[in-house]
Design an enzyme around this catalytic site. Structure first.
Site, PDB file in Angstrom:
ATOM      1  N   ALA A 175       2.540  -8.663   8.625  1.00 20.82           N
ATOM      2  CA  ALA A 175       1.174  -8.250   8.327  1.00 20.82           C
ATOM      3  C   ALA A 175       0.381  -9.535   8.140  1.00 20.82           C
ATOM      4  CB  ALA A 175       1.147  -7.428   7.049  1.00 20.82           C
ATOM      5  N   HIS A 183       9.593  -3.897   0.200  1.00 18.25           N
ATOM      6  CA  HIS A 183      10.599  -4.479   1.093  1.00 18.25           C
ATOM      7  C   HIS A 183      11.958  -3.986   0.627  1.00 18.25           C
ATOM      8  CE1 HIS A 183       8.392  -7.737   3.331  1.00 18.25           C
ATOM      9  NE2 HIS A 183       7.482  -7.299   2.496  1.00 18.25           N
ATOM     10  N   HIS A 201      10.672 -14.400   1.486  1.00 26.70           N
ATOM     11  CA  HIS A 201       9.470 -15.229   1.645  1.00 26.70           C
ATOM     12  C   HIS A 201       9.596 -16.538   0.877  1.00 26.70           C
ATOM     13  CE1 HIS A 201       8.072 -11.068   2.302  1.00 26.70           C
ATOM     14  NE2 HIS A 201       7.206 -11.604   3.139  1.00 26.70           N
ATOM     15  N   SER A 208       5.807  -6.490   6.054  1.00 25.66           N
ATOM     16  CA  SER A 208       5.229  -5.577   5.051  1.00 25.66           C
ATOM     17  C   SER A 208       4.824  -4.242   5.646  1.00 25.66           C
ATOM     18  CB  SER A 208       3.957  -6.171   4.440  1.00 25.66           C
ATOM     19  OG  SER A 208       4.239  -7.338   3.767  1.00 25.66           O
ATOM     20  N   HIS A 219      -3.377  -6.258  -1.837  1.00 24.69           N
ATOM     21  CA  HIS A 219      -2.120  -5.813  -1.229  1.00 24.69           C
ATOM     22  C   HIS A 219      -2.230  -4.332  -0.851  1.00 24.69           C
ATOM     23  CE1 HIS A 219       2.088  -5.926  -0.241  1.00 24.69           C
ATOM     24  NE2 HIS A 219       2.391  -4.990  -1.128  1.00 24.69           N
ATOM     25  N   ASN A 278      -6.107  -6.738   7.477  1.00 30.50           N
ATOM     26  CA  ASN A 278      -7.374  -6.940   6.744  1.00 30.50           C
ATOM     27  C   ASN A 278      -8.076  -8.127   7.372  1.00 30.50           C
ATOM     28  OD1 ASN A 278      -4.962  -8.387   5.365  1.00 30.50           O
ATOM     29  ND2 ASN A 278      -6.750  -9.600   4.788  1.00 30.50           N
ATOM     30  N   TYR A 328       7.200 -17.858  -0.773  1.00 30.54           N
ATOM     31  CA  TYR A 328       6.487 -17.751  -2.056  1.00 30.54           C
ATOM     32  C   TYR A 328       7.339 -17.125  -3.155  1.00 30.54           C
ATOM     33  CZ  TYR A 328       5.497 -12.884  -0.639  1.00 30.54           C
ATOM     34  OH  TYR A 328       5.619 -11.589  -0.225  1.00 30.54           O
ATOM     35  N   GLU A 329       8.473 -16.545  -2.771  1.00 24.47           N
ATOM     36  CA  GLU A 329       9.361 -15.991  -3.796  1.00 24.47           C
ATOM     37  C   GLU A 329      10.100 -17.095  -4.546  1.00 24.47           C
ATOM     38  OE1 GLU A 329      11.397 -12.132  -2.571  1.00 24.47           O
ATOM     39  OE2 GLU A 329      10.603 -12.811  -0.657  1.00 24.47           O
ATOM     40  N   MET A 359       1.853 -15.162   5.302  1.00 25.87           N
ATOM     41  CA  MET A 359       2.769 -15.869   4.387  1.00 25.87           C
ATOM     42  C   MET A 359       4.226 -15.801   4.843  1.00 25.87           C
ATOM     43  SD  MET A 359       1.222 -14.312   0.857  1.00 25.87           S
ATOM     44  CE  MET A 359      -0.539 -13.951   0.684  1.00 25.87           C
ATOM     45  N   SER A 360       4.452 -15.653   6.141  1.00 23.27           N
ATOM     46  CA  SER A 360       5.839 -15.527   6.602  1.00 23.27           C
ATOM     47  C   SER A 360       5.977 -16.046   8.025  1.00 23.27           C
ATOM     48  CB  SER A 360       6.258 -14.051   6.556  1.00 23.27           C
ATOM     49  OG  SER A 360       5.541 -13.303   7.523  1.00 23.27           O
TER      50      SER A 360
HETATM   51  N1  HPA Z   1      -3.716 -13.731   4.046  1.00 23.37           N
HETATM   52  C1  HPA Z   1      -2.408 -14.076   3.952  1.00 23.37           C
HETATM   53  N2  HPA Z   1      -1.430 -13.217   4.168  1.00 23.37           N
HETATM   54  C2  HPA Z   1      -1.752 -11.959   4.493  1.00 23.37           C
HETATM   55  C3  HPA Z   1      -3.080 -11.530   4.611  1.00 23.37           C
HETATM   56  C4  HPA Z   1      -4.117 -12.466   4.373  1.00 23.37           C
HETATM   57  O1  HPA Z   1      -5.328 -12.176   4.449  1.00 23.37           O
HETATM   58  N3  HPA Z   1      -3.047 -10.216   4.956  1.00 23.37           N
HETATM   59  C5  HPA Z   1      -1.742  -9.859   5.047  1.00 23.37           C
HETATM   60  N4  HPA Z   1      -0.952 -10.910   4.770  1.00 23.37           N
END
Ligand code: HPA
Length: 276
Positions: A113, A61, A83, A30, A247, A235, A85-86, A211-212
């Site tokens: 990320a 993306h 991903h 990301s 996001h 974050n 989750y897609e 998530m990847s």
């Molecule tokens: N959690 C899951 N996936 C993420 C996060 C998070 O806090 N930040 C960026 N991708």
């Protein structure tokens, strides 16, 4: 599956024409896709041109391979990944890794990320992935094993190459960056975690959550590729700070740090040896 990989690989080979072997495959997470713009003499192949290739549906993306030179190496970058989750099965999520394998690429450089679980981390930190926790209760190698791709029961105790980690450490030092090193925990998403899940992740030994990356790392371990992984901590994970997750924050931090990140990735790629 093997047939689909072969079709897709043949298409890519035809597009590439003559050209030496590719040294490194790069998966850009990301907000990090911009790194592909640094690749010289690029051949760009959008995913939707490639037979059987899963399409990325995430905003930000791009969805294309960029193949060319970076720091004296021949690289194949994914600008945008697929991903779990897609809604794609894991085997589809790792389809690009099978293409890398079929192209004879020996090193996979994964980026993402991630949320900081370790309370000593700060948004903007870069973390060398030393190990991972697959918390998705699924695995890209489920189902009949394709012996031509790898063994039924692959060892994942050395998924992240020690020699590449050393190169990453020394590259960070050279650039004056204080890199973190930690464990990445893979959640399916697309929800960000709850504070309770993040407390659990910390107890389990995670330093970052995302998530990847883990599906690709598992497929690469199966295929015998060397893996390097770096997380950009965009974050603090849920419940650490008294603020909602978004996001927008992920993209904003990635934007702020991407130049440092690109510098680091370039130096690591430059310092990789053929046999790392
Ligand atoms: N959690 C899951 N996936 C993420 C996060 C998070 O806090 N930040 C960026 N991708």
């Amino acid at each position: 599956m093997a047939n689909k990989v072969e079709n897709a690989t043949n298409y890519i080979k035809a597009r590439l024409g003559q050209g030496g072997p590719i040294d490194v495959a790069l998966i850009l997470g990301s907000g990090l896709g911009i790194m592909a713009e640094e690749i010289e003499n690029p051949v760009v192949i959008p995913y939707d041109e490639i037979p059987h290739f899963p399409q990325s549906t995430v905003e930000g993306h791009k969805g294309q391979f960029v193949i060319g030179e970076l720091q004296g190496k021949r690289v194949m970058a994914m600008q945008g990944r697929v991903h779990f989750y897609e809604g794609y099965p894991m085997a589809q999520v790792t389809f690009p890794v099978r293409i890398f394998q079929a192209l004879g690429i020996k090193t996979l450089f994964l980026t993402n990320a991630a949320g900081g679980v370790n309370v000593d981390y700060l948004p903007g930190d870069l973390m060398i992935i030393k190990d991972h926790i697959n918390f998705a209760f699924d695995n890209p190698l489920m189902g009949p094993n394709e012996e031509t791709l790898g063994p039924r029961f692959p060892d994942t105790s050395r998924t992240y190459s020690k020699s590449l980690i050393k190169i990453a450490r020394s590259s960070g030092k050279h650039l004056g960056m204080a890199l973190k090193e930690g464990v990445y925990l893979f959640n399916t998403g697309p929800t960000y975690e709850t504070p309770a899940e993040i407390r659990m992740a910390r107890i389990l030994g995670a330093d970052a959550v995302g998530m990847s990356t883990v599906p690709e790392a598992i497929a690469a371990a199966h295929s015998g590729m060397k893996v390097m992984g770096i997380s950009l901590i965009t974050n603090m994970a849920a419940g650490i700070l008294d603020q909602p997750l978004s996001h927008a924050e992920v993209v904003e931090t990635a934007d702020r740090v991407k130049q440092a990140f690109i510098q680091l990735v370039k130096l690591i790629v430059e310092r990789m040896e053929g046999n790392d």
